[in-house]
Design an enzyme around this catalytic site. Structure first.
Site, PDB file in Angstrom:
ATOM      1  N   GLU A  44     -10.194  -3.899  -5.362  1.00  0.00           N
ATOM      2  CA  GLU A  44      -9.682  -2.687  -4.671  1.00  0.00           C
ATOM      3  C   GLU A  44      -9.414  -1.515  -5.629  1.00  0.00           C
ATOM      4  O   GLU A  44      -9.150  -1.583  -6.826  1.00  0.00           O
ATOM      5  CB  GLU A  44      -8.232  -3.116  -4.082  1.00  0.00           C
ATOM      6  CG  GLU A  44      -7.242  -3.519  -4.923  1.00  0.00           C
ATOM      7  CD  GLU A  44      -5.902  -3.577  -4.244  1.00  0.00           C
ATOM      8  OE1 GLU A  44      -5.648  -2.614  -3.519  1.00  0.00           O
ATOM      9  OE2 GLU A  44      -5.481  -4.619  -4.233  1.00  0.00           O
ATOM     10  N   SER A  63       0.956  -1.226   0.082  1.00  0.00           N
ATOM     11  CA  SER A  63       0.176  -0.054   0.002  1.00  0.00           C
ATOM     12  C   SER A  63       0.963   1.134  -0.130  1.00  0.00           C
ATOM     13  O   SER A  63       1.629   1.351  -0.887  1.00  0.00           O
ATOM     14  CB  SER A  63      -0.936  -0.011   1.175  1.00  0.00           C
ATOM     15  OG  SER A  63      -2.274   0.955   1.114  1.00  0.00           O
TER      16      SER A  63
END
Length: 297
Positions: free
Chosen positions: A238, A147
């Protein structure tokens, strides 16, 4: 039959328990506390040793399964630059240590908004240079991150190149956050983890007075030429899917050795479930192979 049911169950847990935590309506201090509890689901393998230490005056967690590691992985944790820590990522780091035989170093880099950009890349670079000072061979240090940490790994690699320092042997990015402007977020039918509004607020807290398009904030807009061999893994469910695909395309366009893997039906940083999900374990094994393949031993 069991694995699809387990995936569905974990997806519901993420959607009903984790996603509500990452909301602008929850105070940041509370988010930090809750996410520490949520990461208890990410379990490291047995016989992993965790040792707090300092490198480059930055607190780190050393993760070892082998008393004579074959190399070093510098792992940069995710959390939007505002939450997360070395402790929250003990599970995924432990699996990488076991699969690679390497020591994994997780810096507790400073978080925003208390410490906005460039605190995080400054800390990451300080740890990397300290590892070099420990007489590690250059081609036995790999960069990995998830991330925000995946984006930070890219920023660090570009800084090392621009500052004339030795490059890492490879880069591995799990669901990397590479464009902090949020202008091209993917819109999946189901997003079990992230809110677009939370992502943008975290970006603004991190960047402070620095434009979100600055290449050292959003590495997608940076010069990627000359970066080490790079593996990108991302789930199809996502909002950061486009961050990964655009990064892969940009890297390929400047002749970086880049591999993009999209895992259908999985979510943001699904690798944290390596102790439970077969596909997460397989993804970690692929990442470990990438790291070992490019690391001199």
């Amino acid at each position: 039959m069991f694995q699809p049911l387990l995936e569905a169950g974990l997806r519901q847990i993420m959607y009903r328990l984790v996603r509500p935590m990452l909301s602008n309506g929850v105070p940041l201090a509370r988010q930090r506390y809750l996410i520490r509890q949520a990461y208890r689901m990410s379990v490291p393998p047995r016989n992993i040793q965790f040792t707090p230490s300092r490198l480059g005056n930055v607190p780190v967690l050393r993760v070892q399964t082998n008393p004579r590691p074959s190399g070093t992985i510098l792992y940069l944790h995710g959390g939007g630059y505002v939450i997360g820590s070395a402790a929250t990522h003990k599970g995924i780091a432990g699996h990488l240590a076991k699969l690679t035989g390497c020591e994994v170093i997780i810096p507790d880099y400073r978080l925003a908004p208390e410490h906005p950009y460039p605190a995080a890349p400054n800390d990451a670079e300080a740890v990397y240079l300290a590892l070099l000072d420990e007489e590690n061979a250059v081609n036995t240090i790999a960069l990995t991150g998830d991330s925000a940490g995946g984006g930070l790994a890219l920023v660090l690699a570009m800084r090392l190149r621009d500052h004339g320092h030795p490059a890492p042997s490879s880069i591995t990015c799990f669901s990397p956050w590479t464009d902090l402007t949020s202008q091209q977020l993917y819109q999946p039918e189901c997003e079990p983890v992230l809110h677009g509004s939370w992502v943008l607020k975290a970006a603004k807290m991190y960047a402070g007075e620095t434009p979100l398009t600055d290449p050292m904030v959003s590495p997608l807009f940076g010069e990627l030429r000359g970066l080490s061999p790079t593996l990108i893994q991302v789930g199809s469910q996502e909002i950061l899917l486009n961050d990964a695909t655009r990064l892969a395309e940009a890297a390929k366009n400047v002749d970086v050795d880049v591999t993009l893997e999209i895992y259908n039906g999985l979510w943001h940083v699904f690798q944290t479930h390596g102790a439970q999900l077969t596909r997460a374990s397989e993804a970690l094994e692929t990442a470990a192979n990438h790291i070992r393949r490019h690391m001199a031993g």
